[in-house]
Design a protein around this motif. Structure first.
Motif, PDB file in Angstrom:
ATOM      1  N   THR A  25       3.413   0.845   3.420  1.00 38.36           N
ATOM      2  CA  THR A  25       3.936  -0.412   3.951  1.00 38.36           C
ATOM      3  C   THR A  25       3.247  -0.690   5.288  1.00 38.36           C
ATOM      4  OG1 THR A  25       6.101  -0.011   2.937  1.00 38.36           O
ATOM      5  CG2 THR A  25       5.986  -1.681   4.670  1.00 38.36           C
ATOM      6  N   LYS A  26       2.670  -1.876   5.408  1.00 37.65           N
ATOM      7  CA  LYS A  26       2.053  -2.288   6.674  1.00 37.65           C
ATOM      8  C   LYS A  26       3.069  -3.116   7.462  1.00 37.65           C
ATOM      9  CE  LYS A  26      -2.666  -2.509   4.826  1.00 37.65           C
ATOM     10  NZ  LYS A  26      -3.863  -3.386   4.603  1.00 37.65           N
ATOM     11  N   VAL A  27       3.296  -2.710   8.696  1.00 35.34           N
ATOM     12  CA  VAL A  27       4.276  -3.396   9.539  1.00 35.34           C
ATOM     13  C   VAL A  27       3.616  -3.786  10.858  1.00 35.34           C
ATOM     14  CG1 VAL A  27       6.462  -3.177  10.770  1.00 35.34           C
ATOM     15  CG2 VAL A  27       6.187  -2.091   8.526  1.00 35.34           C
TER      16      VAL A  27
ATOM     17  N   GLU B  20       4.224  -5.916   4.915  1.00 33.63           N
ATOM     18  CA  GLU B  20       3.425  -6.074   3.701  1.00 33.63           C
ATOM     19  C   GLU B  20       3.563  -4.808   2.858  1.00 33.63           C
ATOM     20  OE1 GLU B  20      -1.290  -6.404   2.405  1.00 33.63           O
ATOM     21  OE2 GLU B  20      -0.674  -7.055   4.409  1.00 33.63           O
ATOM     22  N   SER B  21       4.130  -4.957   1.639  1.00 35.78           N
ATOM     23  CA  SER B  21       4.339  -3.795   0.774  1.00 35.78           C
ATOM     24  C   SER B  21       4.555  -4.240  -0.656  1.00 35.78           C
ATOM     25  CB  SER B  21       5.546  -2.987   1.242  1.00 35.78           C
ATOM     26  OG  SER B  21       5.789  -1.886   0.374  1.00 35.78           O
ATOM     27  N   ASP B  22       4.232  -3.352  -1.606  1.00 39.15           N
ATOM     28  CA  ASP B  22       4.513  -3.616  -3.011  1.00 39.15           C
ATOM     29  C   ASP B  22       5.952  -3.287  -3.363  1.00 39.15           C
ATOM     30  OD1 ASP B  22       1.895  -4.419  -3.512  1.00 39.15           O
ATOM     31  OD2 ASP B  22       1.240  -2.378  -3.995  1.00 39.15           O
ATOM     32  N   ASP B  23       6.682  -2.650  -2.443  1.00 43.60           N
ATOM     33  CA  ASP B  23       8.038  -2.198  -2.739  1.00 43.60           C
ATOM     34  C   ASP B  23       8.913  -2.407  -1.501  1.00 43.60           C
ATOM     35  OD1 ASP B  23      10.379  -0.787  -3.352  1.00 43.60           O
ATOM     36  OD2 ASP B  23       9.299   0.694  -4.537  1.00 43.60           O
ATOM     37  N   PRO B  24       9.819  -3.376  -1.501  1.00 44.21           N
ATOM     38  CA  PRO B  24      10.597  -3.683  -0.298  1.00 44.21           C
ATOM     39  C   PRO B  24      11.525  -2.567   0.144  1.00 44.21           C
ATOM     40  CG  PRO B  24      11.454  -4.886  -2.201  1.00 44.21           C
ATOM     41  CD  PRO B  24      10.162  -4.266  -2.623  1.00 44.21           C
TER      42      PRO B  24
END
Length: 205
Positions: free
Chosen positions: A133-135, A175-179
């Motif tokens: 996850t990009k934060v 930004e992530s494929d999985d919240p």
């Protein structure tokens, strides 16, 4: 008498984290929680991804080692490591360390490696995945960061911010494929693993 051979295997969450337990409860399936006793110190020269993957598997295997001989269980291990500019970020544990983390991360992009392991204790097969996850953190003042920490006290969270709570105000983008990965347990990846293992996820309601 019910046929025990048709019962789904025991599901175990190998974690002391209340956040992971709350996430797993969303699936509405029965599970037990066992806390693994392992050393979570990163190895010298180990990448953040490798640390998270190794510890997620180590947690699952530590729990598996304590099961009765012949007992089959699907054991969930998970670990999260945050990093920016090559620096690993752990759980701050104290207010001062949490404030220092947030000060260092403001205005920066931070990568959260949320590693997941599903171990079948009967076959010893382990599937692992690292969900990234990009934060991007907002550039907030010291006073704002200090006020947030006193309000939510996220001292047991890598990165010192609870995205599922007030900590979302510290973040500019995710930004992530999985919240669910950022909170600590990637449920999209986990449900994929459980279904592949033959667990009757939707039939077990």
């Amino acid at each position: 008498m019910p046929d025990s051979s048709k019962r789904p295997p025991r599901l175990i969450l190998a974690s002391s984290s209340p956040y992971r337990r709350e996430l797993l409860e969303r699936l509405r399936i029965p599970f037990d929680v066992l806390v693994p006793a392992i050393d979570e110190t990163p190895l010298e020269g180990e990448s953040p991804e490798d640390t998270a993957l190794r510890l997620s598997q180590a947690k699952a295997r530590a729990v598996a080692a304590g099961l009765a001989t012949g007992e089959r269980a699907l054991i969930i291990g998970s670990d999260q490591v945050a990093t920016y500019d090559g620096h690993q970020i752990g759980k701050p544990r104290t207010h001062d360390k949490a404030l220092a983390q947030l000060q260092a991360m403001r205005g920066r992009e931070v990568l959260f490696h949320s590693a997941l392991c599903l171990l079948d204790s009967a076959s010893d097969d382990a599937e692992t995945v690292d969900v990234i996850t990009k934060v991007r953190f907002r550039a907030l003042s010291d006073a704002a960061l200090d006020a947030y920490l006193h309000t939510e006290t996220p001292y047991d969270c890598a990165g010192s911010a609870k995205a599922e709570g007030l900590g979302i105000a510290l973040l500019d983008a995710i930004e992530s494929d999985d919240p669910t990965a950022l909170i600590g347990l990637p449920l999209i990846a986990l449900t994929r693993m459980l279904l592949a293992a033959g667990y009757p996820l939707l039939e077990a309601q």
